[in-house]
Design an enzyme around this catalytic site. Sequence first.
Site, PDB file in Angstrom:
ATOM      1  NE  ARG A   1      -3.352  -4.753 -15.128  1.00 40.64           N
ATOM      2  CZ  ARG A   1      -3.033  -4.796 -13.828  1.00 40.64           C
ATOM      3  NH1 ARG A   1      -1.883  -4.283 -13.399  1.00 40.64           N
ATOM      4  NH2 ARG A   1      -3.836  -5.367 -12.970  1.00 40.64           N
TER       5      ARG A   1
ATOM      6  CE  LYS B   1       2.192  -1.173  -7.419  1.00 36.07           C
ATOM      7  NZ  LYS B   1       0.801  -1.559  -7.673  1.00 36.07           N
TER       8      LYS B   1
ATOM      9  CD  GLN C   1       6.428  -1.022 -16.615  1.00 38.69           C
ATOM     10  OE1 GLN C   1       7.559  -1.406 -16.917  1.00 38.69           O
ATOM     11  NE2 GLN C   1       6.136  -0.532 -15.423  1.00 38.69           N
TER      12      GLN C   1
ATOM     13  CG  ASP D   1       0.068  -4.387 -10.145  1.00 35.62           C
ATOM     14  OD1 ASP D   1      -0.762  -4.865 -10.948  1.00 35.62           O
ATOM     15  OD2 ASP D   1      -0.269  -3.757  -9.119  1.00 35.62           O
TER      16      ASP D   1
END
Length: 301
Positions: free
Chosen positions: A176, A91, A155, A125
């Site tokens: 991701r 992170k 996201q 992330d």
Amino acid sequence: MRWLDKVVAEALPLVPKPVVRRVSARYIAGERLDDAIRVVRDLNRQGMSATLDVLGEFVTTPAEAARAAESYQVALEAIHREGLNSNVSLKLTQMGLKVDLELCFQLTAKIVETARGHGNFVRVDMEDSTCTTDTLAIYRRLLERYPGSVGCVIQAYLKRSAADVRELVAMGARVRLCKGIYVESPEIAWRDPLEINRSYVRLLTDLLEHRIHTAIATHDDRLVTAAFDLIRRLGLGPDAYEFQMLLGVRESLRTMIRDAGHPLRVYVPFGSHWYAYSLRRLKENPQIAGHVLRGFLNGRS
Ligand code: FDA
């Protein structure tokens, strides 16, 4: 989620830390790197890869950021030494994103450099929406310097994500895709689970059709089925994507995906800063009320 589970999820900050620790143990490999290595070795034996997460976020001093960065260097050396099939996830607020952007870039670049030297990979992330723009800006710089060795996260609940994906496609990023875990305002994020799933499928289609290597990070049966269909329709091989799941969540689904012949990576968090991560995981557990109650009772026995 039933109303009682919702109430317990909201009241979690009031639950004593030792109970939270007990109840969330399944989500965390342990406090030490050795614990994480044991878990990764076991996953590798089961035909799954891993991504190691040294727990921690939102550091407030350059010294804390440097310490966190050092723990990633140690983790990467251990992965290499032990011959494990694992990369790392980090992170940026742990690397000082909120302290000094340039320091954050430099510390993260050094980690990616080490990973690249070992033929390994770093996933950045995605955190709450106050970090999105800076995280993607740093990611862009990292990708220019270390193409193929670093990936980011999108996201599906964020309304901006379609535009971000267009940019990432143009950059040849590795992405991701997850639903998103932070509490965001309705101005910038979808709240309705159906709307979030629709966004997820739209983004996944866009990424895979553009042959962007995508980590399909979800435990949602409907999204896994949609991903299977897309992979089949596009004729994608296992180099084009992977599924990703969190340690301690839906192991039967994990096994089903692996047995169907798809690459699967498990996110393995470890370390002493387990509290914030544990709260996020517990809030998503549909049986949280029962778990917390048992956590209290077990503590007494
Ligand atoms: P959903 O929440 O609908 O869960 C589907 C089903 O899975 C549930 O019905 C339940 O049965 C089960 N389940 C889910 N969570 C559970 C839990 N904690 N305990 C028990 N059962 C559970 N987010 C983010 O904002 N930034 C990031 O960088 C990442 N990174 C990331 C990496 C990986 C590998 C994964 C799998 C997820 C993330 N996430 C994330 C978290 C993600 O955004 C999301 O919050 C969770 O994955 C839960 O969403 P699902 O897609 O699993 O659906």
